[in-house]
Design an enzyme around this catalytic site. Structure first.
Site, mmCIF file in Angstrom:
data_model
loop_
_atom_site.group_PDB
_atom_site.id
_atom_site.type_symbol
_atom_site.label_atom_id
_atom_site.label_comp_id
_atom_site.label_asym_id
_atom_site.label_seq_id
_atom_site.Cartn_x
_atom_site.Cartn_y
_atom_site.Cartn_z
ATOM 1 N N LYS A 97 -8.634 35.711 26.610
ATOM 2 C CA LYS A 97 -8.659 34.372 26.024
ATOM 3 C C LYS A 97 -10.115 33.969 25.889
ATOM 4 O O LYS A 97 -10.803 33.733 26.881
ATOM 5 C CB LYS A 97 -7.904 33.365 26.903
ATOM 6 C CG LYS A 97 -8.112 31.935 26.423
ATOM 7 C CD LYS A 97 -7.432 30.891 27.272
ATOM 8 C CE LYS A 97 -8.020 29.518 26.968
ATOM 9 N NZ LYS A 97 -7.364 28.441 27.692
ATOM 10 N N GLY A 130 -6.819 19.548 29.790
ATOM 11 C CA GLY A 130 -6.482 18.744 30.970
ATOM 12 C C GLY A 130 -6.234 17.275 30.692
ATOM 13 O O GLY A 130 -5.999 16.504 31.624
ATOM 14 N N ALA A 163 -4.001 23.791 25.269
ATOM 15 C CA ALA A 163 -4.678 22.626 25.858
ATOM 16 C C ALA A 163 -4.169 21.293 25.319
ATOM 17 O O ALA A 163 -3.935 21.144 24.121
ATOM 18 C CB ALA A 163 -6.181 22.682 25.666
ATOM 19 N N GLY A 164 -4.026 20.343 26.235
ATOM 20 C CA GLY A 164 -3.724 18.968 25.860
ATOM 21 C C GLY A 164 -2.280 18.538 26.029
ATOM 22 O O GLY A 164 -1.970 17.355 25.944
ATOM 23 N N ASN A 186 -1.552 24.710 31.397
ATOM 24 C CA ASN A 186 -1.963 24.837 32.796
ATOM 25 C C ASN A 186 -1.836 23.496 33.518
ATOM 26 O O ASN A 186 -0.916 23.286 34.310
ATOM 27 C CB ASN A 186 -3.393 25.382 32.896
ATOM 28 C CG ASN A 186 -3.792 25.727 34.329
ATOM 29 O OD1 ASN A 186 -3.096 25.400 35.279
ATOM 30 N ND2 ASN A 186 -4.892 26.383 34.507
#
Lengths: 71, 267
Positions: B109, B170, B196-197, B218
């Protein structure tokens, strides 16, 4: 490097090392499993198969990394 | 009698990345968990087959620390090392070369960060790093801005997928620009993975309903009050969103359209 130096830079910190030491020996001394790490010697990745052949000498810069949690 | 209903389990194609097939369309990260046991339980609950990790210096002075790979078995999961924290193409390439020597394959990644506060990607540096890594035989999955042109260029370079952000890493803000995401998906010649987000399950479902091929999550799982339950919720949301996309949603309309027949009304 000044002559008579007995240090390498290991993960950014000075680390005492007397004379030439095989990488495999150093890894064992540090208590690490070769299968769980990757090593860069003076900015070049060292293939695992070469851990027994590569020798670390004072003045070398060594990076030893592993996987940690990340996204 | 009406015809028998079609199987509700619609046949789906696998997610193919660099020639490898995956049934799960959810990729999960391993950061921010309380401990490795919780990481393992959440990864398990998510049903993910691809798991991201970071590359960091081994702690030389404290060797009591356990290794993540004892908890996330690399023979069971595709480990996806990231280049988080890299601000130049050179740093990212160096990190990938080290990651490959860990012996978990050549899928990476790629993220080259351009700004500390937003963690938005440095697009030119990401393109530069992607070019070099593809040349070196890596399967490159780049984290990138929700910019259709950047995504097209990354695909042209030979990246195995593009991973546009939904919102800052995050942040949990959900999909900030659904229209850009739609354009990226429509134009894409490689899988699109929203990275993300995502904040909660509905964000994941929304992304999948819009037709993206997968999602990487995550923080939304790891920082939930109950990460294991949230991992399960995300698994279900990704599956539900994917199935809704395949099923084909109805058109939006401004006025009502009666569900019940008008014929036969009593007067």
């Amino acid at each position: 490097m000044a002559s008579g130096a007995r240090e390498i830079i290991l993960n950014g910190e000075p680390y005492r090392l007397d004379g030439h030491t095989p990488l495999a020996v150093l890894i064992e001394r540090l208590g690490m499993k070769p299968t769980r790490i990757a090593v860069e010697l003076n900015h070049r990745v060292v293939p695992k198969a070469e851990y027994g052949r590569v020798s670390i000498a004072p003045g070398d810069r060594l990076e030893i990394v592993n996987f940690v949690g990340g996204g | 009698m009406a015809a028998a209903p079609k199987d509700s389990n619609m046949d789906d194609t696998p997610l193919v990345l660099g020639g490898r097939s995956f049934k799960s369309r959810l990729i999960v990260g391993t950061g921010k968990y309380r401990d490795f046991a919780e990481t393992r339980a959440a990864v398990e609950a998510s049903g993910a087959e691809i798991v991201t990790v970071a590359v960091r210096r081994v702690n030389i002075t404290d060797r009591t620390k356990e290794n993540l790979l004892e908890y996330v078995d690399p023979t069971r999961y595709q480990i996806l090392p990231n280049t988080a924290g890299c601000y130049t193409a050179e740093e990212a390439i160096r990190t990938c070369r080290l990651a490959r020597e860990m012996g978990v394959g050549n899928m990476v990644k790629l993220e080259v960060i351009g700004d500390q506060q937003t963690l938005f990607p440095d697009v030119p540096a990401t393109l530069e790093a992607a070019r070099a890594l593809v040349k070196e035989g890596f399967i490159v999955l780049p984290y990138i801005t929700d910019d259709p042109v950047a995504c097209l260029k990354l695909a042209e370079i030979g990246c195995a997928a593009v991973m546009p952000l939904a919102a800052p890493i995050g942040s949990g803000l959900g999909i900030r620009n659904p229209y850009n995401l739609r354009i990226i998906i429509e134009q894409a010649k490689v899988p699109v993975i929203v990275d993300a987000g995502v904040g909660t399950a509905s964000d994941a479902a929304e992304a999948m309903e819009s037709g993206c091929d997968g999602i990487l999550i995550n923080s939304a799982i790891a920082c939930a009050k109950n990460p294991i339950a949230m991992a399960t919720a995300m698994k279900m949301a990704v599956e539900a969103g994917r199935m809704a996309y395949l099923a084909g949603r109805i058109e939006r309309r401004l006025y009502a359209s009666a569900s019940s027949p008008l014929d036969g009304l009593i007067r």
